[in-house]
Write an enzyme that holds these catalytic residues in place. Structure first.
Site, PDB file in Angstrom:
ATOM      1  N   ASP A 100      -3.758  -6.262   5.061  1.00  0.00           N
ATOM      2  CA  ASP A 100      -4.852  -7.071   5.605  1.00  0.00           C
ATOM      3  C   ASP A 100      -4.966  -8.415   4.915  1.00  0.00           C
ATOM      4  O   ASP A 100      -5.446  -9.374   5.500  1.00  0.00           O
ATOM      5  CB  ASP A 100      -6.183  -6.322   5.420  1.00  0.00           C
ATOM      6  CG  ASP A 100      -6.321  -5.164   6.380  1.00  0.00           C
ATOM      7  OD1 ASP A 100      -5.892  -5.317   7.537  1.00  0.00           O
ATOM      8  OD2 ASP A 100      -6.843  -4.106   5.983  1.00  0.00           O
ATOM      9  N   LYS A 112       9.776 -17.041 -10.151  1.00  0.00           N
ATOM     10  CA  LYS A 112       8.982 -15.988 -10.772  1.00  0.00           C
ATOM     11  C   LYS A 112       7.878 -16.597 -11.621  1.00  0.00           C
ATOM     12  O   LYS A 112       8.140 -17.492 -12.429  1.00  0.00           O
ATOM     13  CB  LYS A 112       9.915 -15.140 -11.650  1.00  0.00           C
ATOM     14  CG  LYS A 112       9.283 -13.898 -12.186  1.00  0.00           C
ATOM     15  CD  LYS A 112      10.259 -13.111 -13.034  1.00  0.00           C
ATOM     16  CE  LYS A 112       9.573 -11.887 -13.617  1.00  0.00           C
ATOM     17  NZ  LYS A 112      10.312 -11.341 -14.742  1.00  0.00           N
ATOM     18  N   LYS A 128     -14.018   0.349  15.399  1.00  0.00           N
ATOM     19  CA  LYS A 128     -12.704  -0.323  15.459  1.00  0.00           C
ATOM     20  C   LYS A 128     -12.086  -0.162  16.846  1.00  0.00           C
ATOM     21  O   LYS A 128     -11.453  -1.076  17.365  1.00  0.00           O
ATOM     22  CB  LYS A 128     -11.746   0.286  14.420  1.00  0.00           C
ATOM     23  CG  LYS A 128     -11.920  -0.288  13.026  1.00  0.00           C
ATOM     24  CD  LYS A 128     -10.883   0.269  12.052  1.00  0.00           C
ATOM     25  CE  LYS A 128     -11.317  -0.027  10.627  1.00  0.00           C
ATOM     26  NZ  LYS A 128     -10.506   0.646   9.615  1.00  0.00           N
ATOM     27  N   ASN A 162       0.856  -1.193   0.000  1.00  0.00           N
ATOM     28  CA  ASN A 162       0.000   0.000   0.000  1.00  0.00           C
ATOM     29  C   ASN A 162       0.890   1.239   0.000  1.00  0.00           C
ATOM     30  O   ASN A 162       2.102   1.130   0.164  1.00  0.00           O
ATOM     31  CB  ASN A 162      -0.956  -0.040   1.210  1.00  0.00           C
ATOM     32  CG  ASN A 162      -0.186  -0.040   2.521  1.00  0.00           C
ATOM     33  OD1 ASN A 162       0.491   0.925   2.865  1.00  0.00           O
ATOM     34  ND2 ASN A 162      -0.264  -1.158   3.250  1.00  0.00           N
ATOM     35  N   LYS A 206     -11.156  -3.491  18.897  1.00  0.00           N
ATOM     36  CA  LYS A 206      -9.743  -3.840  19.112  1.00  0.00           C
ATOM     37  C   LYS A 206      -9.272  -3.490  20.531  1.00  0.00           C
ATOM     38  O   LYS A 206      -8.107  -3.657  20.847  1.00  0.00           O
ATOM     39  CB  LYS A 206      -8.871  -3.160  18.055  1.00  0.00           C
ATOM     40  CG  LYS A 206      -9.233  -3.582  16.626  1.00  0.00           C
ATOM     41  CD  LYS A 206      -8.158  -3.241  15.623  1.00  0.00           C
ATOM     42  CE  LYS A 206      -8.624  -3.537  14.207  1.00  0.00           C
ATOM     43  NZ  LYS A 206      -7.557  -3.424  13.215  1.00  0.00           N
ATOM     44  N   PHE A 223      -4.607   3.372  14.696  1.00  0.00           N
ATOM     45  CA  PHE A 223      -4.895   4.259  13.577  1.00  0.00           C
ATOM     46  C   PHE A 223      -5.918   3.562  12.699  1.00  0.00           C
ATOM     47  O   PHE A 223      -6.026   2.344  12.710  1.00  0.00           O
ATOM     48  CB  PHE A 223      -3.617   4.573  12.786  1.00  0.00           C
ATOM     49  CG  PHE A 223      -2.791   5.642  13.436  1.00  0.00           C
ATOM     50  CD1 PHE A 223      -2.100   5.379  14.608  1.00  0.00           C
ATOM     51  CD2 PHE A 223      -2.736   6.922  12.901  1.00  0.00           C
ATOM     52  CE1 PHE A 223      -1.358   6.371  15.237  1.00  0.00           C
ATOM     53  CE2 PHE A 223      -1.995   7.923  13.515  1.00  0.00           C
ATOM     54  CZ  PHE A 223      -1.308   7.646  14.688  1.00  0.00           C
TER      55      PHE A 223
HETATM   56  N1  CTP Z   1      -3.774  -3.353  12.011  1.00  0.00           N
HETATM   57  C1  CTP Z   1      -2.988  -4.365  12.507  1.00  0.00           C
HETATM   58  N2  CTP Z   1      -2.881  -5.559  11.850  1.00  0.00           N
HETATM   59  C2  CTP Z   1      -3.560  -5.764  10.709  1.00  0.00           C
HETATM   60  C3  CTP Z   1      -4.378  -4.743  10.180  1.00  0.00           C
HETATM   61  C4  CTP Z   1      -4.465  -3.549  10.859  1.00  0.00           C
HETATM   62  O1  CTP Z   1      -2.371  -4.190  13.566  1.00  0.00           O
HETATM   63  N3  CTP Z   1      -3.427  -6.941  10.093  1.00  0.00           N
HETATM   64  C5  CTP Z   1      -3.872  -2.084  12.762  1.00  0.00           C
HETATM   65  C6  CTP Z   1      -3.354  -0.872  12.031  1.00  0.00           C
HETATM   66  O2  CTP Z   1      -1.982  -0.645  12.314  1.00  0.00           O
HETATM   67  C7  CTP Z   1      -4.197   0.243  12.587  1.00  0.00           C
HETATM   68  C8  CTP Z   1      -5.521  -0.443  12.900  1.00  0.00           C
HETATM   69  O3  CTP Z   1      -5.217  -1.833  12.983  1.00  0.00           O
HETATM   70  O4  CTP Z   1      -3.674   0.754  13.796  1.00  0.00           O
HETATM   71  C9  CTP Z   1      -6.624  -0.218  11.909  1.00  0.00           C
HETATM   72  O5  CTP Z   1      -6.206  -0.562  10.623  1.00  0.00           O
HETATM   73  P1  CTP Z   1      -7.176  -0.381   9.355  1.00  0.00           P
HETATM   74  O6  CTP Z   1      -6.470  -0.924   8.140  1.00  0.00           O
HETATM   75  O7  CTP Z   1      -7.751   0.986   9.308  1.00  0.00           O
HETATM   76  O8  CTP Z   1      -8.407  -1.269   9.715  1.00  0.00           O
HETATM   77  P2  CTP Z   1      -8.659  -2.777   9.657  1.00  0.00           P
HETATM   78  O9  CTP Z   1      -8.626  -3.303  11.031  1.00  0.00           O
HETATM   79  O10 CTP Z   1      -7.743  -3.424   8.693  1.00  0.00           O
HETATM   80  O11 CTP Z   1     -10.193  -2.848   9.187  1.00  0.00           O
HETATM   81  P3  CTP Z   1     -10.906  -2.629   7.762  1.00  0.00           P
HETATM   82  O12 CTP Z   1     -10.099  -3.405   6.781  1.00  0.00           O
HETATM   83  O13 CTP Z   1     -12.241  -3.201   8.003  1.00  0.00           O
HETATM   84  O14 CTP Z   1     -10.931  -1.163   7.517  1.00  0.00           O
END
Ligand code: CTP
Length: 410
Positions: A278, A288, A339, A209, A343, A325
């Protein structure tokens, strides 16, 4: 703006070849908003002329103990006005004099007369640096509360490679910022995560990302300035290690999980600013994947959900202060509140992933802060440095687990 803004900083220059780097240091201090006054020993003047510093700072340079500045005895006037002093370069000789209270040149006379915080950046050859007399003097100076900026290793002017090379001006400037910052996190262990992760689907390609780590790095720097012992676990970004911060570089979400969990054991405050992937490919194919392997020009990569690091931290909270975040579409910030509860974190900072305020890779951020009691604050657009500063102020003003709904889940 940092903590140098509007402050009076005295730069003491003694006689070492590294004095040429102090011109850059003066410039950096001024750029950060400080009013810089230079004091030089006779040795220092042999390497750089007072005119250079006068031109850079716009102030007369003090080169004699008994002299007037704007009709005042400078070594009585300036020490009282200084907020911080930085001695760069500090020779073995001047370190010895400071350690024993000798005041027989402009720099040591100034130091005896000031109550300002003092930062000392030694520069000398390796033999001098390792000499037991120097080692003892350095320990004595530390016991006064002065900050020593460790010299680096490298090619020294005397032709040998070893320890003794003055720290870089950027590093010294950071130490001056730190002595001027409020020490609201003194002695606390702070863990920050930053940057993206890379989830490989073959050896040459990955899913990632656009995160560049700026928000997390700003938080790590600010926590260190405020006296914390900081560990930064970061995905691949192009930023240099923040001064004073234990920086651990990882690539994948699994590696970030490992390092974060290890550091979590002793952390008291955690900022989870990383954009952790995620979704992770079900398998990393060795080698490859060739274009010719794609059936009818298409290829599909099966993905599975990754482990959520923050959720796991929330389940083992144990009195720690957790700040998460959320990367959200600008119009959908409300889901950040959910969230926060899911969490089990104390604060959640929502930042926009789209529109004119898109946070990815930007120097500025327009965040909303969610608290456990349901309150939401929409902050104006600020630099990420200012968001970091404000966020740490809010977090420091809050004891862990005293907010409604807080509790130990560990
Ligand atoms: N986070 C994490 N581990 C993951 C995904 C996210 O620790 N595998 C943490 C991020 O560092 C951030 C928070 O979770 O502090 C929220 O991340 P975000 O990507 O906004 O949300 P998600 O929990 O991934 O939810 P969604 O995909 O439904 O938006």
């Amino acid at each position: 703006m940092g903590y140098l803004s509007g402050r009076t900083v005295v730069l003491g220059v003694s006689g070492g070849i590294a004095a040429y780097k102090s011109c850059e240091l003066a410039r950096l201090l001024i750029e950060a908003g400080a009013d810089v006054h230079v004091v030089m020993t006779h040795g220092g003047q042999k390497f750089v002329t007072p005119l250079t510093f006068e031109t850079l700072t716009g102030h007369p340079v003090m080169t004699e103990v008994f002299a007037l500045s704007e009709s005042k005895i400078w070594h009585v006037d300036l020490p009282g006005r200084a907020d911080a002093a930085v001695i760069a370069p500090a020779t073995a000789n001047i370190v010895g004099k400071i350690a024993h209270g000798i005041a027989d040149d402009p720099v040591t006379t100034f130091l005896m007369a000031t109550r300002a915080r003092v930062v000392v950046a030694p520069a000398m050859n390796t033999a001098m640096y390792e000499h037991p007399a120097y080692r003892e003097n350095e320990a004595r100076i530390r016991s006064f509360g002065h900050v020593m900026v460790e010299p680096g290793e490298g090619f020294l002017a005397c032709g040998v490679v070893g320890k003794g090379r003055m720290a870089e001006p950027e590093t010294i400037r950071e130490h001056v910022e730190r002595v001027l910052a409020p020490q609201s996190l003194a002695g606390k262990h702070v863990l920050v995560t930053a940057g993206p992760t890379r989830e490989y689907w073959d050896d040459a390609r990955f899913i990632s990302n656009p995160s560049t780590g700026k928000m997390g790095f700003a938080l790590a720097r600010e926590a260190w300035r405020r006296g914390a012992d900081v560990t930064l676990v970061t995905g691949p970004v192009g930023l240099p290690d923040p001064v004073g911060v234990r920086t651990e570089r990882v690539e994948t979400a699994d590696q970030m999980w490992e390092r974060t969990m290890t550091a979590y054991a002793r952390a008291e405050v955690v900022f989870m600013a990383a954009a952790v992937g995620d979704f992770v490919p079900e398998a990393r194919r060795p080698g490859k994947v060739r274009k010719r392997d794609a059936a009818e020009g298409e290829i599909s990569i099966p993905l599975r959900l990754n482990r959520d690091i923050l959720r796991a931290l929330g389940e083992r909270k144990n009195g720690k202060l957790l700040v998460g975040f959320a990367a959200e579409p600008a119009g959908a910030f409300e889901s950040a509140g959910a969230k926060l509860r899911e969490k089990n974190v104390d604060f959640l900072v929502a930042n926009p992933i789209d529109g004119p305020d898109r946070a990815f890779a930007a120097d500025e951020n327009r965040v909303s802060l969610f608290r456990r009691d349901g309150r939401r604050e929409d902050w104006p657009k600020l630099t990420k440095d200012d968001v970091a500063r404000r966020l740490i102020e809010v977090v420091c003003g809050t004891k862990a687990d005293t907010t409604e709904g807080g509790g130990s889940h560990g």
